[in-house]
Design a protein around this motif. Structure first.
Motif, PDB file in Angstrom:
ATOM      1  N   THR A 141     -61.262   3.955   7.010  1.00 38.95           N
ATOM      2  CA  THR A 141     -62.321   2.988   7.326  1.00 38.95           C
ATOM      3  C   THR A 141     -63.633   3.694   7.657  1.00 38.95           C
ATOM      4  O   THR A 141     -64.708   3.265   7.215  1.00 38.95           O
ATOM      5  CB  THR A 141     -61.891   2.109   8.509  1.00 38.95           C
ATOM      6  OG1 THR A 141     -60.686   1.410   8.166  1.00 38.95           O
ATOM      7  CG2 THR A 141     -62.985   1.097   8.853  1.00 38.95           C
ATOM      8  N   TRP A 163     -65.234   5.010   4.391  1.00 36.61           N
ATOM      9  CA  TRP A 163     -65.794   3.988   3.503  1.00 36.61           C
ATOM     10  C   TRP A 163     -66.932   3.196   4.142  1.00 36.61           C
ATOM     11  O   TRP A 163     -67.813   2.690   3.442  1.00 36.61           O
ATOM     12  CB  TRP A 163     -64.684   3.071   2.988  1.00 36.61           C
ATOM     13  CG  TRP A 163     -63.955   3.751   1.868  1.00 36.61           C
ATOM     14  CD1 TRP A 163     -62.745   4.357   1.910  1.00 36.61           C
ATOM     15  CD2 TRP A 163     -64.452   3.942   0.543  1.00 36.61           C
ATOM     16  NE1 TRP A 163     -62.444   4.913   0.685  1.00 36.61           N
ATOM     17  CE2 TRP A 163     -63.468   4.669  -0.168  1.00 36.61           C
ATOM     18  CE3 TRP A 163     -65.623   3.571  -0.119  1.00 36.61           C
ATOM     19  CZ2 TRP A 163     -63.625   5.032  -1.504  1.00 36.61           C
ATOM     20  CZ3 TRP A 163     -65.784   3.928  -1.449  1.00 36.61           C
ATOM     21  CH2 TRP A 163     -64.798   4.650  -2.135  1.00 36.61           C
ATOM     22  N   ASN A 164     -66.941   3.089   5.462  1.00 36.70           N
ATOM     23  CA  ASN A 164     -68.094   2.473   6.123  1.00 36.70           C
ATOM     24  C   ASN A 164     -69.347   3.321   5.907  1.00 36.70           C
ATOM     25  O   ASN A 164     -70.440   2.793   5.658  1.00 36.70           O
ATOM     26  CB  ASN A 164     -67.838   2.298   7.614  1.00 36.70           C
ATOM     27  CG  ASN A 164     -66.929   1.113   7.922  1.00 36.70           C
ATOM     28  OD1 ASN A 164     -66.724   0.250   7.066  1.00 36.70           O
ATOM     29  ND2 ASN A 164     -66.380   1.071   9.126  1.00 36.70           N
ATOM     30  N   THR A 172     -72.740   2.270   3.707  1.00 37.50           N
ATOM     31  CA  THR A 172     -74.111   2.373   4.215  1.00 37.50           C
ATOM     32  C   THR A 172     -74.984   3.161   3.236  1.00 37.50           C
ATOM     33  O   THR A 172     -76.150   2.808   2.998  1.00 37.50           O
ATOM     34  CB  THR A 172     -74.121   3.035   5.596  1.00 37.50           C
ATOM     35  OG1 THR A 172     -73.296   2.282   6.489  1.00 37.50           O
ATOM     36  CG2 THR A 172     -75.536   3.103   6.164  1.00 37.50           C
TER      37      THR A 172
END
Length: 204
Positions: free
Chosen positions: A26, A29-30, A34
């Motif tokens: 997570t 991929w966050n 962005t």
């Protein structure tokens, strides 16, 4: 690590993504999301430098970022070069997912070539990419490749190829169920028809 350059904001996001050792993580991929939202040339330049990194993690991150940026011509040139010369299977997988995101038919020859790779993960990436780049009307060579992949020895590859073939030809999709192995394409959001038709079958 490769010399990235760019603003502190871009460098910080890249460092955050690289610290997450889980390719599907997570945090990773966050950070990538962005970078995709920035969508600027600075981000593309930093990602391009990562694609020349010494480690597979760097190259994979560079590809995953480039697949979501609006620089199709530059991205395709780089990704096709990597498709022909990269040895790491996970990086090749990311290249194929990026091809699928870019939805550009010019990637077709590269994807067809990788569809014969010995690694099932790479073939899975090819099965994912093909319905996104096969064009309309579908390219005959692309269709033939999807048909071949429906008989792949790896069940996940064959399942995704059957879905892609059904979408490309307009045939009814049989209920394939959820695959037990590669349950999703990490970071992928299959565009167009692939996203619209029975996402529960092989949800990326």
């Amino acid at each position: 690590m490769a010399t990235i350059g760019g603003s502190p904001a871009v460098e910080s996001l890249i460092e955050t993504a690289l610290r997450d050792r889980d390719h599907d993580g997570t945090i990773r991929w966050n950070a990538i999301a962005t970078l995709h939202e920035r969508g600027d040339l600075e981000t593309f330049t930093a990602a391009r430098r990562l694609c020349a990194g010494e480690t597979a993690a760097e190259r994979m991150l560079g590809v995953d970022v480039i697949g979501g940026l609006p620089f199709a011509d530059r991205s395709l040139t780089l990704l096709r070069f990597m498709a022909a010369g990269e040895d790491d299977c996970m990086v090749l997988y990311s290249v194929l997912i990026a091809f699928g995101h870019l939805r550009d038919r010019r990637a077709l020859s590269s994807v067809i070539a990788l569809s014969e790779h010995t690694d099932p993960g790479v073939r899975y990436g090819a099965a994912y990419a093909l319905p996104n780049i096969i064009g309309s009307p579908p390219d005959p060579a692309g269709l033939a490749t999807l048909r071949r992949l429906t008989d792949d020895s790896d069940d996940d590859v064959a399942d995704w190829a059957r879905l892609g073939l059904a979408l490309a030809t307009g045939h009814e999709i049989e209920d394939l169920g959820e695959p037990e192995g590669r349950e999703r394409v990490p970071g992928a959001s299959a565009g167009g028809e692939v996203e619209d038709v029975r996402r529960q079958i092989l949800d990326p």
